[in-house]
Enzyme design. Structure first.
Site, PDB file in Angstrom:
ATOM      1  N   CYS A   1      -1.830   3.663  16.321  1.00  0.00           N
ATOM      2  CA  CYS A   1      -2.745   4.669  16.652  1.00  0.00           C
ATOM      3  C   CYS A   1      -2.346   5.733  17.787  1.00  0.00           C
ATOM      4  CB  CYS A   1      -4.155   3.682  17.364  1.00  0.00           C
ATOM      5  SG  CYS A   1      -5.238   4.652  17.813  1.00  0.00           S
TER       6      CYS A   1
ATOM      7  N   TYR B   1       0.958  -1.120  -0.105  1.00  0.00           N
ATOM      8  CA  TYR B   1      -0.001   0.249  -0.082  1.00  0.00           C
ATOM      9  C   TYR B   1       0.804   1.349   0.192  1.00  0.00           C
ATOM     10  CZ  TYR B   1      -4.533  -2.313   0.031  1.00  0.00           C
ATOM     11  OH  TYR B   1      -5.253  -3.007  -0.302  1.00  0.00           O
TER      12      TYR B   1
ATOM     13  N   CYS C   1      -4.756   4.770  20.911  1.00  0.00           N
ATOM     14  CA  CYS C   1      -4.554   3.326  21.665  1.00  0.00           C
ATOM     15  C   CYS C   1      -3.450   2.839  21.355  1.00  0.00           C
ATOM     16  CB  CYS C   1      -5.902   2.521  21.503  1.00  0.00           C
ATOM     17  SG  CYS C   1      -5.744   1.525  20.007  1.00  0.00           S
TER      18      CYS C   1
ATOM     19  N   CYS D   1      -8.893   0.248  18.112  1.00  0.00           N
ATOM     20  CA  CYS D   1     -10.215   1.146  18.646  1.00  0.00           C
ATOM     21  C   CYS D   1     -11.115   1.686  17.328  1.00  0.00           C
ATOM     22  CB  CYS D   1      -9.747   2.195  19.527  1.00  0.00           C
ATOM     23  SG  CYS D   1      -8.660   3.515  18.861  1.00  0.00           S
TER      24      CYS D   1
ATOM     25  N   ARG E   1       1.772   1.642  -3.577  1.00  0.00           N
ATOM     26  CA  ARG E   1       0.662   2.328  -4.407  1.00  0.00           C
ATOM     27  C   ARG E   1       0.199   3.728  -4.076  1.00  0.00           C
ATOM     28  NH1 ARG E   1      -4.417  -1.228  -3.853  1.00  0.00           N
ATOM     29  NH2 ARG E   1      -5.353   0.319  -5.420  1.00  0.00           N
TER      30      ARG E   1
ATOM     31  N   HIS F   1     -14.884   1.948  -1.811  1.00  0.00           N
ATOM     32  CA  HIS F   1     -14.051   1.113  -1.243  1.00  0.00           C
ATOM     33  C   HIS F   1     -12.872   1.945  -0.522  1.00  0.00           C
ATOM     34  CE1 HIS F   1     -14.909  -1.686  -4.899  1.00  0.00           C
ATOM     35  NE2 HIS F   1     -15.743  -1.874  -3.874  1.00  0.00           N
TER      36      HIS F   1
ATOM     37  N   GLN G   1     -15.405   3.630  -7.243  1.00  0.00           N
ATOM     38  CA  GLN G   1     -14.492   2.400  -6.526  1.00  0.00           C
ATOM     39  C   GLN G   1     -13.220   2.578  -6.367  1.00  0.00           C
ATOM     40  OE1 GLN G   1     -16.270  -1.372  -8.731  1.00  0.00           O
ATOM     41  NE2 GLN G   1     -16.488   0.466 -10.041  1.00  0.00           N
TER      42      GLN G   1
ATOM     43  N   THR H   1     -15.142   0.688 -15.468  1.00  0.00           N
ATOM     44  CA  THR H   1     -15.168  -0.251 -14.772  1.00  0.00           C
ATOM     45  C   THR H   1     -15.442  -1.508 -15.066  1.00  0.00           C
ATOM     46  OG1 THR H   1     -16.112  -1.369 -12.651  1.00  0.00           O
ATOM     47  CG2 THR H   1     -17.596   0.056 -13.872  1.00  0.00           C
TER      48      THR H   1
HETATM   49  P1  OAD Z   1     -10.743  -3.056 -13.309  1.00  0.00           P
HETATM   50  O1  OAD Z   1      -9.291  -3.102 -13.429  1.00  0.00           O
HETATM   51  O2  OAD Z   1     -11.231  -4.369 -12.784  1.00  0.00           O
HETATM   52  O3  OAD Z   1     -11.434  -2.547 -14.414  1.00  0.00           O
HETATM   53  C1  OAD Z   1     -10.980  -1.540 -15.301  1.00  0.00           C
HETATM   54  C2  OAD Z   1     -11.977  -1.089 -16.519  1.00  0.00           C
HETATM   55  O4  OAD Z   1     -11.399  -0.033 -17.073  1.00  0.00           O
HETATM   56  C3  OAD Z   1     -11.840  -2.165 -17.538  1.00  0.00           C
HETATM   57  O5  OAD Z   1     -13.190  -2.379 -17.893  1.00  0.00           O
HETATM   58  C4  OAD Z   1     -11.325  -1.708 -18.891  1.00  0.00           C
HETATM   59  O6  OAD Z   1     -11.472  -1.859 -20.037  1.00  0.00           O
HETATM   60  C5  OAD Z   1     -11.465  -0.134 -18.493  1.00  0.00           C
HETATM   61  N1  OAD Z   1     -10.445   1.007 -19.122  1.00  0.00           N
HETATM   62  C6  OAD Z   1      -8.951   0.690 -19.058  1.00  0.00           C
HETATM   63  N2  OAD Z   1      -8.718   1.908 -19.446  1.00  0.00           N
HETATM   64  C7  OAD Z   1      -9.439   2.778 -19.873  1.00  0.00           C
HETATM   65  C8  OAD Z   1      -9.533   4.085 -20.084  1.00  0.00           C
HETATM   66  N3  OAD Z   1      -8.454   4.730 -20.469  1.00  0.00           N
HETATM   67  N4  OAD Z   1     -10.866   4.767 -20.410  1.00  0.00           N
HETATM   68  C9  OAD Z   1     -11.841   4.043 -20.013  1.00  0.00           C
HETATM   69  N5  OAD Z   1     -11.945   2.722 -19.607  1.00  0.00           N
HETATM   70  C10 OAD Z   1     -10.717   2.175 -19.288  1.00  0.00           C
HETATM   71  O7  OAD Z   1     -11.190  -2.006 -12.039  1.00  0.00           O
HETATM   72  P2  OAD Z   1     -12.432  -1.691 -11.392  1.00  0.00           P
HETATM   73  O8  OAD Z   1     -13.601  -2.162 -12.103  1.00  0.00           O
HETATM   74  O9  OAD Z   1     -12.452  -0.357 -10.762  1.00  0.00           O
HETATM   75  O10 OAD Z   1     -11.362  -3.084  -5.347  1.00  0.00           O
HETATM   76  O11 OAD Z   1     -12.243  -2.760 -10.230  1.00  0.00           O
HETATM   77  C11 OAD Z   1     -13.270  -2.845  -9.326  1.00  0.00           C
HETATM   78  C12 OAD Z   1     -12.484  -3.286  -7.957  1.00  0.00           C
HETATM   79  O12 OAD Z   1     -11.682  -4.460  -8.070  1.00  0.00           O
HETATM   80  C13 OAD Z   1     -11.464  -2.081  -7.389  1.00  0.00           C
HETATM   81  O13 OAD Z   1     -12.154  -1.121  -6.760  1.00  0.00           O
HETATM   82  C14 OAD Z   1     -10.561  -2.808  -6.677  1.00  0.00           C
HETATM   83  C15 OAD Z   1     -10.473  -4.195  -7.238  1.00  0.00           C
HETATM   84  O14 OAD Z   1     -10.133  -5.423  -6.418  1.00  0.00           O
HETATM   85  C16 OAD Z   1     -10.596  -2.709  -4.097  1.00  0.00           C
HETATM   86  O15 OAD Z   1      -9.606  -1.929  -4.191  1.00  0.00           O
HETATM   87  C17 OAD Z   1     -11.397  -2.914  -3.001  1.00  0.00           C
END
Ligand code: OAD
Length: 257
Positions: A162, A75, A165, A141, A78, A130, A109, A203
């Site tokens: 923390c 993390y 705590c 805590c 990232r 998320h 997300q 997404t």
């Molecule tokens: P994904 O990596 O699963 O999907 C990314 C999407 O963005 C795909 O459908 C790609 O085709 C699309 N994409 C890529 N480049 C793009 C661009 N320049 N313009 C438009 N679309 C583009 O990511 P998420 O759907 O966000 O969870 O993933 C959902 C969750 O899964 C995330 O929030 C994360 C992960 O595990 C947590 O961190 C809790």
């Protein structure tokens, strides 16, 4: 099933714009693709984080219990990646629409904070389903706080602790197997159910419950507009599906809205 109008067809942008113009309430549901052109890696596509790393080793409460130092190291990395990135034209267009249209909300997300950065405190804050890379929460805590420091993962002792705590802090991120914050999810579901349009951007729409929000709009009688470089499970139920990079399509879509 609604008719899908793809970007390649001449009508697509017109259909999407007209839906947005007529809509009183709009929810924009975003995923990692909206930040792709800012340089933030996605999860599932080519070069996606889950192609190189195993979620079970890094993004579950069990992984943190086994090796908190390793999880924090990831993390911390990232965070450093995101800190070198800036919001792109899609984040800015969405922030502009939220600031100027009374019923336009961004639900994301993403944990990168780029929607918040683009809004610069103007308009209603995006709902971060998320969590955030820049919030931490106490494993003892439960108290949370903003934190943008460089993570020193040399040992457990050097990780964030923390101030109340002294227990170990964790990233305030929803990991696999954990429930979403009920207040945030409830508000997102309420907005999606009432929306005339759910604009789904970047997404893969495979992670629930976030992926189900667009369906709430559809079941409430609203329409879905999708912006993505590829097709997804949402494509078939979208009234218009626009193919291309979010940073190009979203500003074009919202320009006269
Ligand atoms: P994904 O990596 O699963 O999907 C990314 C999407 O963005 C795909 O459908 C790609 O085709 C699309 N994409 C890529 N480049 C793009 C661009 N320049 N313009 C438009 N679309 C583009 O990511 P998420 O759907 O966000 O969870 O993933 C959902 C969750 O899964 C995330 O929030 C994360 C992960 O595990 C947590 O961190 C809790």
């Amino acid at each position: 099933m609604s008719k899908v109008v793809e970007r390649e067809s001449a009508e697509a942008l017109g259909v999407a714009r007209s839906l947005l113009r007529r809509a009183e309430r709009i929810v924009a549901l975003t995923g990692a693709g909206v930040s792709a052109e800012s340089g933030v890696p996605t999860f599932r596509g080519a070069g996606g984080l889950w192609k190189t790393y195993r979620a079970e080793d890094l993004a579950t409460p069990e992984a943190f219990g086994r090796d908190a130092r390793l999880v924090w190291e990831w993390y911390g990395w990232r965070r450093s990646v995101v800190l070198s990135c800036a919001p792109n034209a899609a984040h800015r267009a969405l922030a502009g629409a939220s600031a100027t249209r009374p019923d336009f909300r961004v639900v994301t997300q993403n944990v990168d904070g780029l929607h918040v950065a683009a809004s610069d405190g103007v308009g209603p804050p995006p709902l971060e389903l998320h969590g955030s890379l820049f919030r931490i929460r106490c494993t003892g805590c439960g108290v949370g706080r903003e934190d943008r420091s460089v993570i020193d993962a040399t040992s457990i002792e050097t990780l964030p602790h923390c101030k109340t705590c002294t227990a170990l802090m964790r990233p305030d991120i929803v990991w696999f197997g954990e429930p979403l914050n009920a207040t945030i999810l409830g508000e997102a579901a309420r907005l999606a159910s009432m929306a005339d349009v759910c604009l789904v951007v970047g997404t893969s729409a495979v992670v629930h419950p976030a992926a189900g929000l667009a369906d709430l709009t559809r079941r409430g009688g609203g329409s879905i507009i999708e912006v993505n470089v590829a097709s997804t499970p949402i494509t078939d139920v979208a009234a218009a599906s626009l193919r291309g990079p979010a940073a190009v399509i979203v500003p074009e879509l919202l320009r006269h809205e």
